[in-house]
Each structure stands twice: as C-alpha cells, then as structure tokens.
Design an enzyme around this catalytic site. Sequence first.
Site, PDB file in Angstrom:
ATOM      1  N   GLU A 185       0.820  -1.219   0.000  1.00 14.29           N
ATOM      2  CA  GLU A 185       0.000   0.000   0.000  1.00 14.29           C
ATOM      3  C   GLU A 185       0.854   1.270   0.000  1.00 14.29           C
ATOM      4  OE1 GLU A 185      -2.719  -0.493   3.222  1.00 14.29           O
ATOM      5  OE2 GLU A 185      -1.282   0.067   4.786  1.00 14.29           O
ATOM      6  N   GLU A 395      -6.059  -6.608  -0.047  1.00 17.54           N
ATOM      7  CA  GLU A 395      -6.655  -6.475   1.291  1.00 17.54           C
ATOM      8  C   GLU A 395      -8.051  -5.899   1.148  1.00 17.54           C
ATOM      9  OE1 GLU A 395      -4.556  -4.304   4.318  1.00 17.54           O
ATOM     10  OE2 GLU A 395      -2.613  -5.070   3.657  1.00 17.54           O
TER      11      GLU A 395
END
Length: 505
Positions: A185, A395
């Site tokens: 991320e 995710e």
Amino acid sequence: MKHFSLLFIFLVILLATSYSDAFTRNNFPKDFLFGSATSAYQWEGAVAEDGRTPSVWDTFSHSYNRGNGDITSDGYHKYKEDVKLMAEMGLESFRFSISWSRLIPNGRGLVNPKGLLFYKNLIKELKIHGIKPHVTLYHYDLPQCLEDEYGGWINRKIIEDFTAFADVCFREFGEDVKLWTTINEATIFVIGSYDQGISPPGHCSPNKFINCTTGNSSTEPYLAGHNILLAHASASKLYKLKYKSKQRGSIGLSIFAFGLFPYTNSKEDEIATQRAKAFFYGWLLKPLVFGDYPDEMKKTVGSRLPVFSKEESEQVKGSSDFIGIIHYLTLYVTNQPSPSIFPSMSEGFYKDMGVYMISTGNSSFLAWEATPWGLEGILEYIKQSYNNPPIYILENGMPMERVSTLQDTQRIEFIQAYIGAVLNAIKNGSDTRGYFVWSMIDLYELLTGYTTSFGMYYVNFSDPGRKRTPKLSAFWYTGFLNGTIDIASQDTIQLQSNFSGSSSL
C-alpha cells in the site's frame, strides 16, 4: 468456549441459497485466487528471537500507547496450526510479508539462517496443503539500523539495499513463490509515515495533531514515494533479468485506494474528484504505466516533486506485472470547505491535493459500512485510465470491536458485498485476478492495536497459547470457497440467532 451447534453451522452453509441473482465460487475464473492476508510484524511475534533485530515498526509501536507486535498472534511458533486452518477453510492463497530484519538482521550483508529457515518452512507448509504463497517484500518494517544510518525511504541509498534484500528473497524462495508484491500500500504508507506521522517511522512537520520528532510533510512524502518507485523498478528489473525465465513468477506494486466520488453533481465537485484520483491513484500508477507523474501533481507540488531521468522513467514504466489494490473505504469529494475525514494541516499531501473528503454514511477510519460500489468504481477507473492492468485485491475486510461474540454477521455482509463487486467488475472487463480478505486471524493492527480486529478467527491474546477460535465468518468463507454457499449480489445476509449452543466466548 462452547462449540457452535451443528444446526448453526448448517444455517451458515445455507446462508444465501434462497436469494435471486446468487453466485458461487464457480462463477469466477478457475485461476482466480481467493485468499487471506497478513504481515510479518502483525502476525509473527517473536521479535527478539532467533536473530531478528528491531524494525522501525518495533520502535514506533513502543513509542505510543497502542500495544505492540512483540507476541501478537505468535505466528512464528504457530504457523503450522494456522496453515492447517487455512487448508481446512479451502484457502487458495495466503499473502504474508517477509521481515527484512529477521532475514537480514543488519539490513544488508549476512543472511540469518534461522530467519531463512522459518520462511522456507512456512512456504513448504503452504505448498504441502496446496496453498499458493503471495509474498510481500516490504510491509512498514524497515530495519531500524537502516533508518538510523541514512533515514530509510527518504534517501536514495534505500534503492540498493532494498534490491539486495529482494535478491535474497527471489533466490531463496522464488522456486515456490510465483506472486511477489514489492511494497505494501505504497500510497498510504508514504502519507501515513512521512506526511501524517501516524505510521512507522512516524515523520511529519510540527502540527497540533501528532507530536513528531522529525520530518517535513511538504517534501518527505514525495521523496519517499519517488524512492519507492525506483526501488520497486530496480527489484522488478533484477527479477526479470535474473529469475523470471526460470521461476516464471510475477511482480507488482500495491497501492491503497479509496473509492472516490463527487459529493454533489456540480462541475466543481467532479473536477475535485478527478484531482483526488490524480493524487491518490495517479501518483504511483501513472509512472508505473506511463513513466511520469500526473500533470496535476507536477503543477501543484512543483520543485518538491522529484523528477525522473529518462532512464529512470523507462525503468519504472512497465515495471509492474500487476497492480495490488488495498481497499477498505469510499469517500465523497468536494471543492467546498467541509468537515473532512483528514486533519487540516498547513502543509503536505492533503494540502497540496486541495479538496475536501467526506465519509459515506457512518463510515470513519476505524469503523465503516460496506460500499462495494466504491471498489467497482476503482476497478472501472483503472481499467479505463491505466490500460486495464492485471489486478489483485490484496486487502479488504471489516474491523469490529473485540467483543465477546463470534457471530460477526456484519463482517460476512461486508465481505460478500465486495466479492460481488469484484465479480461485477470482471463481467465488465476488469482483469482482476484475486481477492484477499484481511485477515485470516485476529492480529495486532496498525492504527488500533488490539481494540479492533479483522480476523475470521478469534485469537485470545490473554492466553499464552494464543488459542484460535472460528468466528461465523470463518464458516461462511469456508462454505463459499467450497462452493456450498451462494452469494446474493444485491441482498444482504440475514442471520437468525435461534440456534442451540452458544456463539459467545
């Protein structure tokens, strides 16, 4: 703890079969991967065992009163038990990260034999049970010694050290690992770590919200983001030159992506939303696909935004075989001054972006409602704007307070809605290839420590043995993966609690 009754499990297996427009695992492509995800610091524990040295996350977590990952779920010792649970669930892939400071304690140089053995054993266990490993190389946990030596990601020295670390991982694990994510991320990592100061190593300019001891929110996020792109591209180049022809794996970068939609139908809010997408998505995606930063960022950030040389641009462009998407929240965007979900700071990324972002419904950073249309919007936008790259949803999940029930119905409703969104996107032409629930078991969480959890298995953190107990969502995901549960794409699941036995702890 009392066991779920057979009647209750039967109700779980038959959850949504009466709904129209239902779908099953079999409606997805055969090679589509359903999995779950975790990270080294949040799952392993054993922070001072077998040669591991501190990371910036160790240092950061011990500086704030949010708990730490010293023991957490004790995956380092209980990985065989956890893999067995995954196999029983029917999990197709498990995403985990490699602790840099466990594998190479000094950040560079000698490999730690015990750290190497742990990851080899974990990967072996996954393969024995038919579970594909998806490995993240970096998940917030830079060796503290490299942070101390030269400042970590804000220094170009990180490129060489990260590439050397990646080289060890490719060499040692690459025969069994076919999916690699370089940096986790990357967008929100840079913003949280170098602009807001809320994640390790905790850099930011002086402000009234966070007491950072070092940092410059107007420059460091862009330096770190630039070095992340160059480090990713360097590791990707190494893999393709040295390993790919034999190991035949894929390598990508992941970004955190909010769903972004105009707050009103005004032209101003539409322009604001496009600007937000340029900053949140385009910051890293445009260099990866087209070789340079978005014009909106270059115009606003100016000389604070690093410039790619011609050689660097060519190396970054096309360096990701896939894009990893981390998605939890959808936000509204407006040009008008409004109460924003993000703190109003005098400088930094959000100041440069220059728009206001409002939560949807009851959503906030630490508790949110399902907005699957947000994920569909992200996938459609990337398809249209960035040449429809292969995508893995690495995710997605829902936090809930760690209360005394295992009946996490809201989590099931959340996950089923997003799985439906992924299927819709695939039907509309998105090249999305996998979906990973965060998380398989309860973990130490980055922002909330142990006050909330995402796990489908409850972990008793008061028990030295860290006992795992399935929540309702674990039975539900098992049924879905085994093809015995249909999911209704439009309806939400309504669970009945009239079963014998107890779902309380």
